[in-house]
Design a protein around this motif. Structure first.
Motif, PDB file in Angstrom:
ATOM      1  N   SER A  75       0.808  -1.227   0.000  1.00  0.00           N
ATOM      2  CA  SER A  75       0.000   0.000   0.000  1.00  0.00           C
ATOM      3  C   SER A  75       0.835   1.269   0.000  1.00  0.00           C
ATOM      4  O   SER A  75       0.327   2.343  -0.322  1.00  0.00           O
ATOM      5  CB  SER A  75      -0.937   0.004   1.209  1.00  0.00           C
ATOM      6  N   VAL A  76       2.135   1.185   0.363  1.00  0.00           N
ATOM      7  CA  VAL A  76       2.992   2.382   0.343  1.00  0.00           C
ATOM      8  C   VAL A  76       3.770   2.490  -0.975  1.00  0.00           C
ATOM      9  O   VAL A  76       4.643   3.344  -1.112  1.00  0.00           O
ATOM     10  CB  VAL A  76       3.964   2.410   1.546  1.00  0.00           C
ATOM     11  N   ILE A  77       3.461   1.607  -1.924  1.00  0.00           N
ATOM     12  CA  ILE A  77       4.122   1.627  -3.232  1.00  0.00           C
ATOM     13  C   ILE A  77       3.070   1.926  -4.293  1.00  0.00           C
ATOM     14  O   ILE A  77       2.137   1.155  -4.498  1.00  0.00           O
ATOM     15  CB  ILE A  77       4.822   0.284  -3.533  1.00  0.00           C
ATOM     16  N   GLN A  78       3.212   3.075  -4.951  1.00  0.00           N
ATOM     17  CA  GLN A  78       2.288   3.449  -6.024  1.00  0.00           C
ATOM     18  C   GLN A  78       2.917   3.072  -7.363  1.00  0.00           C
ATOM     19  O   GLN A  78       4.034   3.479  -7.655  1.00  0.00           O
ATOM     20  CB  GLN A  78       2.026   4.947  -6.009  1.00  0.00           C
ATOM     21  N   SER A  79       2.198   2.316  -8.161  1.00  0.00           N
ATOM     22  CA  SER A  79       2.718   1.950  -9.481  1.00  0.00           C
ATOM     23  C   SER A  79       2.063   2.826 -10.541  1.00  0.00           C
ATOM     24  O   SER A  79       0.852   3.073 -10.498  1.00  0.00           O
ATOM     25  CB  SER A  79       2.470   0.470  -9.774  1.00  0.00           C
ATOM     26  N   GLY A  80       2.876   3.309 -11.469  1.00  0.00           N
ATOM     27  CA  GLY A  80       2.367   4.174 -12.514  1.00  0.00           C
ATOM     28  C   GLY A  80       3.199   4.076 -13.781  1.00  0.00           C
ATOM     29  O   GLY A  80       4.248   3.426 -13.803  1.00  0.00           O
ATOM     30  N   TRP A  81       2.725   4.719 -14.820  1.00  0.00           N
ATOM     31  CA  TRP A  81       3.400   4.693 -16.113  1.00  0.00           C
ATOM     32  C   TRP A  81       3.593   6.128 -16.595  1.00  0.00           C
ATOM     33  O   TRP A  81       2.888   7.045 -16.175  1.00  0.00           O
ATOM     34  CB  TRP A  81       2.604   3.888 -17.145  1.00  0.00           C
ATOM     35  N   LEU A  82       4.572   6.324 -17.484  1.00  0.00           N
ATOM     36  CA  LEU A  82       4.867   7.642 -18.037  1.00  0.00           C
ATOM     37  C   LEU A  82       4.335   7.731 -19.455  1.00  0.00           C
ATOM     38  O   LEU A  82       4.584   6.843 -20.277  1.00  0.00           O
ATOM     39  CB  LEU A  82       6.377   7.916 -18.048  1.00  0.00           C
ATOM     40  N   ASP A  83       3.604   8.816 -19.746  1.00  0.00           N
ATOM     41  CA  ASP A  83       3.163   9.001 -21.129  1.00  0.00           C
ATOM     42  C   ASP A  83       4.161   9.881 -21.875  1.00  0.00           C
ATOM     43  O   ASP A  83       5.054  10.484 -21.286  1.00  0.00           O
ATOM     44  CB  ASP A  83       1.738   9.549 -21.210  1.00  0.00           C
ATOM     45  N   TYR A  84       4.016   9.915 -23.184  1.00  0.00           N
ATOM     46  CA  TYR A  84       4.904  10.691 -24.047  1.00  0.00           C
ATOM     47  C   TYR A  84       4.146  11.903 -24.565  1.00  0.00           C
ATOM     48  O   TYR A  84       3.001  11.792 -24.991  1.00  0.00           O
ATOM     49  CB  TYR A  84       5.394   9.843 -25.223  1.00  0.00           C
ATOM     50  N   ARG A  85       4.800  13.050 -24.524  1.00  0.00           N
ATOM     51  CA  ARG A  85       4.187  14.287 -24.990  1.00  0.00           C
ATOM     52  C   ARG A  85       5.148  15.016 -25.930  1.00  0.00           C
ATOM     53  O   ARG A  85       6.364  14.910 -25.810  1.00  0.00           O
ATOM     54  CB  ARG A  85       3.867  15.209 -23.807  1.00  0.00           C
ATOM     55  N   ILE A  86       4.556  15.788 -26.844  1.00  0.00           N
ATOM     56  CA  ILE A  86       5.375  16.671 -27.664  1.00  0.00           C
ATOM     57  C   ILE A  86       5.947  17.741 -26.754  1.00  0.00           C
ATOM     58  O   ILE A  86       5.234  18.332 -25.939  1.00  0.00           O
ATOM     59  CB  ILE A  86       4.539  17.291 -28.799  1.00  0.00           C
ATOM     60  N   THR A  87       7.240  17.995 -26.871  1.00  0.00           N
ATOM     61  CA  THR A  87       7.906  18.962 -25.994  1.00  0.00           C
ATOM     62  C   THR A  87       8.845  19.844 -26.804  1.00  0.00           C
ATOM     63  O   THR A  87       9.468  19.381 -27.776  1.00  0.00           O
ATOM     64  CB  THR A  87       8.667  18.238 -24.874  1.00  0.00           C
ATOM     65  N   ARG A  88       8.911  21.103 -26.424  1.00  0.00           N
ATOM     66  CA  ARG A  88       9.760  22.058 -27.137  1.00  0.00           C
ATOM     67  C   ARG A  88      11.223  21.813 -26.785  1.00  0.00           C
ATOM     68  O   ARG A  88      11.570  21.662 -25.616  1.00  0.00           O
ATOM     69  CB  ARG A  88       9.352  23.484 -26.772  1.00  0.00           C
ATOM     70  N   VAL A  89      12.099  21.819 -27.800  1.00  0.00           N
ATOM     71  CA  VAL A  89      13.522  21.575 -27.591  1.00  0.00           C
ATOM     72  C   VAL A  89      14.279  22.889 -27.412  1.00  0.00           C
ATOM     73  O   VAL A  89      15.174  22.996 -26.590  1.00  0.00           O
ATOM     74  CB  VAL A  89      14.120  20.756 -28.764  1.00  0.00           C
ATOM     75  N   ASN A  90      13.910  23.912 -28.199  1.00  0.00           N
ATOM     76  CA  ASN A  90      14.622  25.188 -28.097  1.00  0.00           C
ATOM     77  C   ASN A  90      13.645  26.302 -27.742  1.00  0.00           C
ATOM     78  O   ASN A  90      12.430  26.154 -27.847  1.00  0.00           O
ATOM     79  CB  ASN A  90      15.390  25.510 -29.387  1.00  0.00           C
ATOM     80  N   ASP A  91      14.201  27.453 -27.309  1.00  0.00           N
ATOM     81  CA  ASP A  91      13.367  28.522 -26.759  1.00  0.00           C
ATOM     82  C   ASP A  91      12.396  29.120 -27.771  1.00  0.00           C
ATOM     83  O   ASP A  91      11.279  29.487 -27.414  1.00  0.00           O
ATOM     84  CB  ASP A  91      14.251  29.634 -26.178  1.00  0.00           C
ATOM     85  N   GLU A  92      12.823  29.263 -29.021  1.00  0.00           N
ATOM     86  CA  GLU A  92      11.946  29.954 -29.977  1.00  0.00           C
ATOM     87  C   GLU A  92      10.875  29.046 -30.577  1.00  0.00           C
ATOM     88  O   GLU A  92      10.023  29.501 -31.324  1.00  0.00           O
ATOM     89  CB  GLU A  92      12.769  30.606 -31.105  1.00  0.00           C
ATOM     90  N   GLY A  93      10.896  27.758 -30.244  1.00  0.00           N
ATOM     91  CA  GLY A  93       9.821  26.874 -30.670  1.00  0.00           C
ATOM     92  C   GLY A  93       9.915  26.389 -32.099  1.00  0.00           C
ATOM     93  O   GLY A  93       8.910  26.001 -32.688  1.00  0.00           O
ATOM     94  N   SER A  94      11.121  26.391 -32.680  1.00  0.00           N
ATOM     95  CA  SER A  94      11.260  25.888 -34.046  1.00  0.00           C
ATOM     96  C   SER A  94      11.626  24.403 -34.084  1.00  0.00           C
ATOM     97  O   SER A  94      11.670  23.809 -35.152  1.00  0.00           O
ATOM     98  CB  SER A  94      12.332  26.697 -34.798  1.00  0.00           C
ATOM     99  N   LEU A  95      11.896  23.807 -32.914  1.00  0.00           N
ATOM    100  CA  LEU A  95      12.288  22.401 -32.864  1.00  0.00           C
ATOM    101  C   LEU A  95      11.563  21.717 -31.714  1.00  0.00           C
ATOM    102  O   LEU A  95      11.591  22.194 -30.572  1.00  0.00           O
ATOM    103  CB  LEU A  95      13.812  22.294 -32.670  1.00  0.00           C
ATOM    104  N   TYR A  96      10.902  20.601 -32.035  1.00  0.00           N
ATOM    105  CA  TYR A  96      10.144  19.851 -31.041  1.00  0.00           C
ATOM    106  C   TYR A  96      10.581  18.387 -31.051  1.00  0.00           C
ATOM    107  O   TYR A  96      11.159  17.903 -32.021  1.00  0.00           O
ATOM    108  CB  TYR A  96       8.639  19.931 -31.328  1.00  0.00           C
ATOM    109  N   SER A  97      10.288  17.699 -29.952  1.00  0.00           N
ATOM    110  CA  SER A  97      10.589  16.281 -29.850  1.00  0.00           C
ATOM    111  C   SER A  97       9.445  15.612 -29.089  1.00  0.00           C
ATOM    112  O   SER A  97       8.490  16.260 -28.695  1.00  0.00           O
ATOM    113  CB  SER A  97      11.920  16.073 -29.114  1.00  0.00           C
ATOM    114  N   VAL A  98       9.555  14.319 -28.900  1.00  0.00           N
ATOM    115  CA  VAL A  98       8.605  13.580 -28.081  1.00  0.00           C
ATOM    116  C   VAL A  98       9.392  12.995 -26.916  1.00  0.00           C
ATOM    117  O   VAL A  98      10.453  12.403 -27.109  1.00  0.00           O
ATOM    118  CB  VAL A  98       7.926  12.453 -28.881  1.00  0.00           C
TER     119      VAL A  98
END
Length: 199
Positions: A75-98
């Motif tokens: 009961s003190v161990i929570q199991s979970g999973w990580l999803d994937y999201r589009i994320t900005r790589v650089n400040d000006e937003g011209s490059l994205y990754s997952v």
């Protein structure tokens, strides 16, 4: 099944690198009394597994001390999973990754061919007896054979001092935005964004 440091996130179609395959030892974690920490592993499917659920057993200690807790309950161990999201790589937003971004409770929904990364969040009770606790993680896909991963948690013989005054949030406590600083409307908007980032 494989395990990689959370400092090097597993991406959506990654497989194990040399040395990352799980061994008979399984998953291991060291934790102080009263601390919360996490351990992760990933599953790269060879076919469609449907949704994937986890079941963690109670962890028991071989040591026996009178009046002390000798089990780390599931009961003190929570199991979970990580999803994937589009994320900005650089400040000006011209490059994205997952990239892996958010933790959700299991089960992980079906995603054909996508590598799933699971995090077990372990919260060790403050009155837990130090020592080694062993149990198992049962990986239960909707389709295909289940797997059992040994799990060992070593509880250290001390507690971490409580910290009550520390800045938390994005590094630097802000998310930098490329807006001009001399426009009152932009400044007001940036301040609202700063408050949201702190929240």
């Amino acid at each position: 099944l494989f395990s990689r440091s959370f400092m090097n996130p597993v991406n959506a179609y990654d497989g194990p690198l040399p040395g990352e395959a799980l061994t008979e030892k399984g998953l291991t974690l060291q934790i102080a009394k009263g601390e919360e920490s996490a351990i992760s592993f990933s599953l790269q499917p060879g076919n469609d597994l449907g949704f994937i659920d986890l079941e963690v057993t109670d962890l028991v200690s071989a040591a026996r001390s009178k009046g002390a807790k000798n089990a780390l309950p599931a009961s003190v161990i929570q199991s979970g999973w990580l999803d994937y999201r589009i994320t900005r790589v650089n400040d000006e937003g011209s490059l994205y990754s997952v990239a892996a971004r958010y933790w959700h409770p299991t089960p992980a929904p079906a995603a054909t061919g996508v590598t799933r990364t699971f995090w077990l969040r372990v919260a060790a009770p403050a009155d837990l007896q130090p020592g080694t606790y062993t149990g198992a993680v049962h990986v239960k896909p909707q389709w295909g054979n289940p797997s059992v991963i040994p799990l060992t948690v070593t509880v250290l013989p001390f507690s971490i001092d409580p910290i009550t005054d520390v800045a938390v949030g994005p590094w630097g406590s802000t998310i930098a935005l490329p807006w001009l600083n001399n426009e009152p409307e932009a400044e007001t908007w940036k301040l609202r964004m700063f408050e949201k980032s702190l929240d």
